[in-house]
Scaffold this active site. Structure first.
Site, mmCIF file in Angstrom:
data_model
loop_
_atom_site.group_PDB
_atom_site.id
_atom_site.type_symbol
_atom_site.label_atom_id
_atom_site.label_comp_id
_atom_site.label_asym_id
_atom_site.label_seq_id
_atom_site.Cartn_x
_atom_site.Cartn_y
_atom_site.Cartn_z
ATOM 1 C CG ASP A 48 -0.315 -0.056 2.548
ATOM 2 O OD1 ASP A 48 0.687 -0.774 2.682
ATOM 3 O OD2 ASP A 48 -0.801 0.617 3.474
ATOM 4 C CD GLU B 264 4.107 0.422 6.825
ATOM 5 O OE1 GLU B 264 4.945 0.643 7.711
ATOM 6 O OE2 GLU B 264 3.696 1.324 6.070
HETATM 7 ZN ZN LIG Z 1 6.765 2.214 4.106
#
Ligand SMILES: [Zn+2]
Length: 377
Positions: free
Chosen positions: A66, A127
């Site tokens: 992401d 993340e």
């Molecule tokens: Zn990163």
């Protein structure tokens, strides 16, 4: 390959499945064993794959798929179309952190059939919104009995081996007050004032850590920090406000206990509440945890650190103030180090880029690693 991956607009709130499908097809050609774990809506997936011999041990190359949003940022080019200019590649995710993943994927086909030890890749979702996705991937490995012997997280460190990062815990505190005409303020409970007293207490905690430590000068901000980032409350001056909320975080050194910091803050709330309860028993504070990233603290003597030092030719070890998924792998018993191309300075900004020299350094490191793994060791 970097261009291909940047072309999937995998902003955290959107699906990453198109990218995952693409990677899965690439890995299928290498006879990889692929495991997927999904988020609750099955709109996003983690991908874990083993290339080469199956069995215990082997090394994980890890990264998140992401990227942060581009809205409101002034980009000079399309963030999801790679642009090569002046020795740099521009695009969202070039430094944070699709280049590391892309370089690994581009090199693997040349080595896949000759590997003497398992090589794993771990590509996560979510993340950037608090290291949320990778937990499911790690749980799945534990259930399946997959036990890698080391992990390299390719977050941008300018290819320096990073052995420690701070932990982070963030919270939202809501204040339940009691409204009244402001002329009758003493008969009401002012939520904005209660929030202000609590935020002021957080600031005293921040000052104490700034002035008195503990200190670790390996970090560029060498102490635990306490920070309030959002504060809302009240509607009009002549109304005693009945609610207020604020968001705050602790970013702590590996040696500092975030639970002790939280306990200290809760004790402050407990001191403020009796005065509020004297007016109305329903008033008070509610606290919820927003995110939690453990700190990373790996001994410089660890084998995985020595390996990365050897591969990069960089004997220094660094510590960084931002959080990564490395601490979750480390906590699961997989020795982990952070080392990847690009700089965190370019991450999350408009016109994010990576220097081609960084790409070359990373390619060099991974090539050496894969070559080693084709020899018996
Ligand atoms: Zn990163």
């Amino acid at each position: 390959m970097i261009g291909k991956l940047v072309g999937f607009p995998t902003v955290s709130r959107d699906s990453n499945l198109a990218l995952i499908d693409y990677v899965r097809e690439l890995l299928a050609k290498m006879n990889a064993e692929v495991r997927l774990t999904f988020d609750d809506d099955r709109r996003k997936a983690n991908l874990f794959a083993t290339i080469g011999p199956r069995g215990d041990g082997g090394l994980v190359l890890s990264g998140h798929t992401d990227v942060v949003p581009v809205q409101g940022q002034a980009w000079d080019s399309d963030p999801f179309t790679i642009l090569e200019k002046d020795g740099r590649l521009y695009g969202r995710g070039t430094s944070d952190m699709k280049s590391f993943i892309a370089i690994a994927l581009a090199l693997l086909p040349q080595y896949a059939s000759q590997l003497k030890r398992p090589l794993h890749v771990a590509f996560s979702y979510d993340e950037e919104v608090g290291c949320i996705g990778v937990g499911r991937l790690i749980e799945d490995l534990a259930r399946a009995g997959v036990r890698p012997s080391g992990c390299i997280v390719g977050e941008p460190t300018l290819m320096a081996p990073v052995i420690a990062h701070k932990g982070k815990k963030s919270y939202r505190c809501s204040v339940r007050g009691l409204a009244a005409h402001s002329a009758y303020a003493p008969r009401a409970v002012n939520a904005v004032e209660a929030a202000a007293e609590a935020v002021a207490f957080l600031k005293t905690m921040a000052r104490r850590h700034r002035d008195g430590g503990p200190f670790d000068h390996g970090f560029d901000v060498p102490h635990t920090t306490v920070h309030t980032g959002v504060l809302h409350g009240g509607t009009a001056l002549n109304i005693v406000p009945h609610d207020a909320t604020f968001d705050f975080e602790f970013r702590h050194l590996p040696g500092d206990d975030p639970e002790a910091l939280l306990a200290e803050f809760k004790a402050c709330l407990a001191r403020l509440e009796p005065e509020m309860h004297a007016i109305d028993a329903r008033t008070g504070f509610d606290l919820i945890e927003l995110s939690h990233i453990p700190a990373l603290d790996v001994s410089a003597e660890t084998q995985i650190v020595a390996l990365v030092q050897e591969l990069t030719g960089n004997q220094e070890t660094g510590k960084v103030s931002y959080g990564t998924e490395a601490s979750q792998f480390q906590r699961a018993g997989i020795p982990t180090v952070v080392c990847g191309p690009g700089s965190i300075e370019q991450a999350h900004k408009p016109n994010e880029y990576i220097d081609l020299a960084q790409v070359a350094e990373c390619e060099n490191m991974l090539r050496k690693l894969l070559e080693r793994m084709t020899r018996s060791m």
